[in-house]
Design an enzyme around this catalytic site. Structure first.
Site, PDB file in Angstrom:
ATOM      1  CG  HIS A   1      -1.907  -1.151   1.169  1.00 54.58           C
ATOM      2  ND1 HIS A   1      -2.900  -1.282   0.215  1.00 54.58           N
ATOM      3  CD2 HIS A   1      -1.987  -2.254   1.955  1.00 54.58           C
ATOM      4  CE1 HIS A   1      -3.556  -2.414   0.432  1.00 54.58           C
ATOM      5  NE2 HIS A   1      -3.021  -3.020   1.475  1.00 54.58           N
TER       6      HIS A   1
ATOM      7  CG  HIS B   1      -6.617  -4.685   6.693  1.00 55.32           C
ATOM      8  ND1 HIS B   1      -6.646  -5.464   5.562  1.00 55.32           N
ATOM      9  CD2 HIS B   1      -7.869  -4.176   6.833  1.00 55.32           C
ATOM     10  CE1 HIS B   1      -7.875  -5.419   5.052  1.00 55.32           C
ATOM     11  NE2 HIS B   1      -8.633  -4.644   5.804  1.00 55.32           N
TER      12      HIS B   1
END
Length: 156
Positions: A40, A147
């Protein structure tokens, strides 16, 4: 005497091999925090309007191995700013867990979505640069993102 030394050496060797068998698998395993960063974080670039950005990044970051990951978001902010989200507004995660946090300000992100009809190994993605608040799940010591849960528009 020689038999005793050989037996001791053999036992030591067996013990060392057992210990290595238990320790070795965890040595090469990527931590959840490192996986979050790989999947990410793209702090070095700004959101790209290039239609090939997601195709390149998804391959480069190993998210098209064995299957096409359907959706992924890259964050174009300094890592420390994303880590600081873990100490901002607490929200409920999509899965009902209570360890998610929403960024106080909008962040530059790029959403990557698998295009209709795209099949492994020819994974093709639609690239959408955006400015949105991010929601991340955090854990560990130090408390860091593990996450990417969602991105949301500014509610003002």
């Amino acid at each position: 005497m020689a038999l005793e030394k050989s037996l001791v050496r053999l036992l030591l060797l067996v013990l060392i091999l057992l210990v290595l068998g238990w320790v070795q698998p965890s040595l090469g395993k990527e931590s959840r925090a490192k996986k979050f960063q790989r999947q990410h974080m793209d702090s070095d670039s700004s959101p790209s309007s290039s239609s090939t950005y997601c195709n390149q990044m998804m391959r480069r970051r190993n998210m098209t191995q064995g299957r096409c990951k359907p959706v992924n978001t890259f964050v174009h902010e300094p890592l420390v700013d994303v880590q600081n989200v873990c100490f901002q507004e607490k929200v409920t995660c999509k899965n009902g867990q209570g360890n998610c946090y929403k960024s106080n300000s909008s962040m530059h992100i790029t959403d990557c979505r698998l295009t209709n009809g795209s099949r492994y190994p020819n994974c093709a993605y639609r690239t959408s640069p955006k400015e949105r608040h991010i929601i991340v799940a955090c854990e560990g010591s130090p408390y860091v993102p593990v996450h990417f849960d969602a991105s949301v528009e500014d509610s003002t």
